[in-house]
Scaffold this active site. Sequence first.
Site, PDB file in Angstrom:
ATOM      1  N   ARG A  94       0.829  -1.206   0.000  1.00  0.00           N
ATOM      2  CA  ARG A  94       0.000   0.000   0.000  1.00  0.00           C
ATOM      3  C   ARG A  94       0.862   1.254   0.000  1.00  0.00           C
ATOM      4  O   ARG A  94       0.592   2.210  -0.702  1.00  0.00           O
ATOM      5  CB  ARG A  94      -0.935  -0.016   1.204  1.00  0.00           C
ATOM      6  CG  ARG A  94      -1.789   1.231   1.310  1.00  0.00           C
ATOM      7  CD  ARG A  94      -2.592   1.269   2.597  1.00  0.00           C
ATOM      8  NE  ARG A  94      -3.635   0.271   2.635  1.00  0.00           N
ATOM      9  CZ  ARG A  94      -3.913  -0.481   3.695  1.00  0.00           C
ATOM     10  NH1 ARG A  94      -3.198  -0.360   4.776  1.00  0.00           N
ATOM     11  NH2 ARG A  94      -4.895  -1.335   3.661  1.00  0.00           N
ATOM     12  N   TYR A  95       1.907   1.252   0.834  1.00  0.00           N
ATOM     13  CA  TYR A  95       2.830   2.391   0.920  1.00  0.00           C
ATOM     14  C   TYR A  95       4.054   2.083   0.065  1.00  0.00           C
ATOM     15  O   TYR A  95       4.503   0.941   0.025  1.00  0.00           O
ATOM     16  CB  TYR A  95       3.253   2.615   2.369  1.00  0.00           C
ATOM     17  CG  TYR A  95       2.105   2.768   3.330  1.00  0.00           C
ATOM     18  CD1 TYR A  95       1.346   3.934   3.344  1.00  0.00           C
ATOM     19  CD2 TYR A  95       1.764   1.755   4.214  1.00  0.00           C
ATOM     20  CE1 TYR A  95       0.288   4.078   4.219  1.00  0.00           C
ATOM     21  CE2 TYR A  95       0.703   1.892   5.100  1.00  0.00           C
ATOM     22  CZ  TYR A  95      -0.033   3.060   5.097  1.00  0.00           C
ATOM     23  OH  TYR A  95      -1.078   3.197   5.964  1.00  0.00           O
ATOM     24  N   ARG A 113       7.269   0.147   1.876  1.00  0.00           N
ATOM     25  CA  ARG A 113       7.158  -1.031   2.729  1.00  0.00           C
ATOM     26  C   ARG A 113       5.979  -1.917   2.315  1.00  0.00           C
ATOM     27  O   ARG A 113       4.969  -1.417   1.832  1.00  0.00           O
ATOM     28  CB  ARG A 113       7.033  -0.635   4.202  1.00  0.00           C
ATOM     29  CG  ARG A 113       5.907   0.332   4.521  1.00  0.00           C
ATOM     30  CD  ARG A 113       6.329   1.174   5.730  1.00  0.00           C
ATOM     31  NE  ARG A 113       5.242   1.945   6.307  1.00  0.00           N
ATOM     32  CZ  ARG A 113       4.848   3.140   5.851  1.00  0.00           C
ATOM     33  NH1 ARG A 113       5.402   3.660   4.760  1.00  0.00           N
ATOM     34  NH2 ARG A 113       3.896   3.798   6.463  1.00  0.00           N
ATOM     35  N   CYS A 145      -2.021 -18.572  14.033  1.00  0.00           N
ATOM     36  CA  CYS A 145      -1.553 -17.819  15.204  1.00  0.00           C
ATOM     37  C   CYS A 145      -1.488 -18.757  16.404  1.00  0.00           C
ATOM     38  O   CYS A 145      -2.096 -19.824  16.394  1.00  0.00           O
ATOM     39  CB  CYS A 145      -2.506 -16.682  15.537  1.00  0.00           C
ATOM     40  SG  CYS A 145      -2.802 -15.552  14.178  1.00  0.00           S
ATOM     41  N   CYS A 182      -7.496 -13.890  18.648  1.00  0.00           N
ATOM     42  CA  CYS A 182      -8.023 -12.766  19.404  1.00  0.00           C
ATOM     43  C   CYS A 182      -9.423 -12.480  18.895  1.00  0.00           C
ATOM     44  O   CYS A 182      -9.649 -12.439  17.685  1.00  0.00           O
ATOM     45  CB  CYS A 182      -7.121 -11.552  19.202  1.00  0.00           C
ATOM     46  SG  CYS A 182      -5.380 -11.976  19.471  1.00  0.00           S
ATOM     47  N   CYS A 233      -9.788  -9.599  16.342  1.00  0.00           N
ATOM     48  CA  CYS A 233      -8.781  -9.511  15.276  1.00  0.00           C
ATOM     49  C   CYS A 233      -9.354  -8.924  13.988  1.00  0.00           C
ATOM     50  O   CYS A 233     -10.416  -9.350  13.523  1.00  0.00           O
ATOM     51  CB  CYS A 233      -8.222 -10.890  14.981  1.00  0.00           C
ATOM     52  SG  CYS A 233      -7.065 -10.883  13.600  1.00  0.00           S
ATOM     53  N   ARG A 257      -8.171  -9.407  11.153  1.00  0.00           N
ATOM     54  CA  ARG A 257      -8.018 -10.409  10.084  1.00  0.00           C
ATOM     55  C   ARG A 257      -8.748 -11.694  10.440  1.00  0.00           C
ATOM     56  O   ARG A 257      -8.401 -12.765   9.973  1.00  0.00           O
ATOM     57  CB  ARG A 257      -6.534 -10.715   9.873  1.00  0.00           C
ATOM     58  CG  ARG A 257      -5.757  -9.534   9.342  1.00  0.00           C
ATOM     59  CD  ARG A 257      -4.619  -9.973   8.423  1.00  0.00           C
ATOM     60  NE  ARG A 257      -3.943  -8.790   7.920  1.00  0.00           N
ATOM     61  CZ  ARG A 257      -2.900  -8.234   8.499  1.00  0.00           C
ATOM     62  NH1 ARG A 257      -2.377  -8.769   9.579  1.00  0.00           N
ATOM     63  NH2 ARG A 257      -2.348  -7.155   7.993  1.00  0.00           N
ATOM     64  N   ASP A 274     -10.537  -1.976  14.868  1.00  0.00           N
ATOM     65  CA  ASP A 274     -11.039  -1.971  13.487  1.00  0.00           C
ATOM     66  C   ASP A 274     -12.457  -2.519  13.379  1.00  0.00           C
ATOM     67  O   ASP A 274     -12.945  -3.211  14.263  1.00  0.00           O
ATOM     68  CB  ASP A 274     -10.107  -2.791  12.585  1.00  0.00           C
ATOM     69  CG  ASP A 274      -8.776  -2.088  12.371  1.00  0.00           C
ATOM     70  OD1 ASP A 274      -8.789  -0.898  12.012  1.00  0.00           O
ATOM     71  OD2 ASP A 274      -7.721  -2.727  12.570  1.00  0.00           O
ATOM     72  N   ASP A 279      -6.913   2.723  11.245  1.00  0.00           N
ATOM     73  CA  ASP A 279      -6.798   2.285   9.862  1.00  0.00           C
ATOM     74  C   ASP A 279      -8.114   2.677   9.206  1.00  0.00           C
ATOM     75  O   ASP A 279      -9.164   2.139   9.568  1.00  0.00           O
ATOM     76  CB  ASP A 279      -6.592   0.766   9.806  1.00  0.00           C
ATOM     77  CG  ASP A 279      -5.402   0.405   8.957  1.00  0.00           C
ATOM     78  OD1 ASP A 279      -5.404   0.780   7.770  1.00  0.00           O
ATOM     79  OD2 ASP A 279      -4.472  -0.225   9.483  1.00  0.00           O
ATOM     80  N   LYS A 327      -3.277   4.081   7.472  1.00  0.00           N
ATOM     81  CA  LYS A 327      -3.323   4.468   8.883  1.00  0.00           C
ATOM     82  C   LYS A 327      -3.016   5.948   9.052  1.00  0.00           C
ATOM     83  O   LYS A 327      -2.115   6.458   8.409  1.00  0.00           O
ATOM     84  CB  LYS A 327      -2.238   3.711   9.642  1.00  0.00           C
ATOM     85  CG  LYS A 327      -2.624   2.311  10.059  1.00  0.00           C
ATOM     86  CD  LYS A 327      -1.569   1.778  10.974  1.00  0.00           C
ATOM     87  CE  LYS A 327      -0.942   0.474  10.577  1.00  0.00           C
ATOM     88  NZ  LYS A 327      -1.160  -0.124   9.329  1.00  0.00           N
TER      89      LYS A 327
HETATM   90  C1  LIG Z   1       0.045  -0.781   8.923  1.00  0.00           C
HETATM   91  C2  LIG Z   1       0.554  -1.068   7.613  1.00  0.00           C
HETATM   92  C3  LIG Z   1       1.920  -0.870   7.313  1.00  0.00           C
HETATM   93  C4  LIG Z   1       2.903  -0.368   8.326  1.00  0.00           C
HETATM   94  O1  LIG Z   1       2.638   0.950   8.688  1.00  0.00           O
HETATM   95  P1  LIG Z   1       3.641   1.714   9.643  1.00  0.00           P
HETATM   96  O2  LIG Z   1       2.951   3.008   9.876  1.00  0.00           O
HETATM   97  O3  LIG Z   1       4.944   1.826   8.933  1.00  0.00           O
HETATM   98  O4  LIG Z   1       3.781   0.884  10.892  1.00  0.00           O
HETATM   99  C5  LIG Z   1       2.358  -1.153   6.045  1.00  0.00           C
HETATM  100  N1  LIG Z   1       1.521  -1.604   5.089  1.00  0.00           N
HETATM  101  C6  LIG Z   1       0.212  -1.799   5.346  1.00  0.00           C
HETATM  102  C7  LIG Z   1      -0.643  -2.306   4.240  1.00  0.00           C
HETATM  103  C8  LIG Z   1      -0.313  -1.538   6.607  1.00  0.00           C
HETATM  104  O5  LIG Z   1      -1.617  -1.758   6.848  1.00  0.00           O
HETATM  105  S1  SF4 Z   2      -4.609 -10.124  16.367  1.00  0.00           S
HETATM  106 FE1  SF4 Z   2      -5.237 -11.593  14.768  1.00  0.00          FE
HETATM  107  S2  SF4 Z   2      -3.355 -11.989  13.631  1.00  0.00           S
HETATM  108 FE2  SF4 Z   2      -2.750 -11.112  15.600  1.00  0.00          FE
HETATM  109  S3  SF4 Z   2      -2.423 -12.891  16.962  1.00  0.00           S
HETATM  110 FE3  SF4 Z   2      -4.538 -12.199  17.268  1.00  0.00          FE
HETATM  111  S4  SF4 Z   2      -5.703 -13.492  15.859  1.00  0.00           S
HETATM  112 FE4  SF4 Z   2      -3.578 -13.612  15.178  1.00  0.00          FE
END
Ligand SMILES: *Cc1c(COP(=O)(O)O)cnc(C)c1O
Ligand code: SF4
Length: 347
Positions: free
Chosen positions: A84-85, A88, A97, A101, A104, A106, A264, A301, A308
């Site tokens: 996305r960025y 990174r 995992c 959680c 979560c 995801r 989220d 986010d 974010k």
């Molecule tokens: C959160 C996130 C990151 C990392 O963001 P930082 O602000 O550098 O911690 C990178 N890519 C994606 C897609 C993210 O959701």
């Molecule tokens: S927040 Fe989601 S990805 Fe992270 S440890 Fe918990 S269940 Fe796994």
Amino acid sequence: MTKRAIESLSDLQRAGLIPAPTSTLQDVADTFRIRMTPEMHKAGDAAVNAQFVPTEAEAVIRPEELYDPIGDAAFSPTAGLTHRYPDRVILHSTQTCEVYCRFCFRREGVGQEGALPDADMEKVLAYLRETSAVREVILTGGDPMVLSPRRIARLMQALAAIPHVDVIRFHTRVPVVAPQRITEALIEALDVRPAVFVVVHTNHAAEITEAASEALRRLTRAGIPLLSQSVLLRGINDDAQVLADLFRTLVRNRVKPYYLHHCDLARGTSHFRTTIAEGQKLMQTLRGDLSGIAMPTYVIDIPGGHGKVPLVSDYLTRTGTGRYRITDWRGGVHDYADPPREDPTSA
Ligand SMILES: *Cc1c(COP(=O)(O)O)cnc(C)c1O
Ligand code: SF4
């Protein structure tokens, strides 16, 4: 006290963590996987249990809640990667995992067995090799530290062989929830040319058991910088004293609090979500009470994949050209003026 992880409603019932499950709870358990490690069960704390023990409240799906709350899917150039960025990427090295959680973001994807297939990983590495803007690879999942040290070592070597990769970042709950996994072999695997940062996900001081503390120490002794990320959770840590305790405990363990995430919009999680105003109020209270090195940034986010951003409290109001009103941590108000600047358009 169990030695085995808790993985089902009957395990939870045997451990005395739930009464006989209702059909609603059974539906929740069929939709979102259950796992709690012995270490977290041993912590024996209500705020810890509430993060892993499912409740009927998860059956309530609000209209604003989403399958992919942070919009990862829209930014995936190849399976297992989110870009996305520009500088990174996120590499989903596994969907597994040590714990699941209940909040979560995801939760729809995690829990499927197995690491990213080798063929997909090869495509990820090929993409990274040809995308020189990428300086940092963030390993997440699932939880990348559930992979075997041998598999992690192989991945570290492959990433280290890409000259423009400067940083490898792990986002993990393992050092806290399964500290026995921080072995000599793992630490050796992390000793590579790129700088390895470990971001530990933890939400309450009661999670940082003695064994967790020792695992964090093994990492810092190896020279690995540690950061933390926490999720603001109603009824678990939405209290200034609880957060102060968490952040001080982290600093004591040489972990720099990095992000406090606004919870989220994952499906069935509204009972965990605070309002943004509540989160900002907590951050304002902490600003005065806590050392600057113990303060994380409160972030959201933006739903839909817009990334974010910090949810900064309103410390600054613009009152005119180069003039501001600034509120201090006690609520006092102060005027501020920039030095005069010539208008560049009139030059
Ligand atoms: C959160 C996130 C990151 C990392 O963001 P930082 O602000 O550098 O911690 C990178 N890519 C994606 C897609 C993210 O959701
Ligand atoms: S927040 Fe989601 S990805 Fe992270 S440890 Fe918990 S269940 Fe796994």
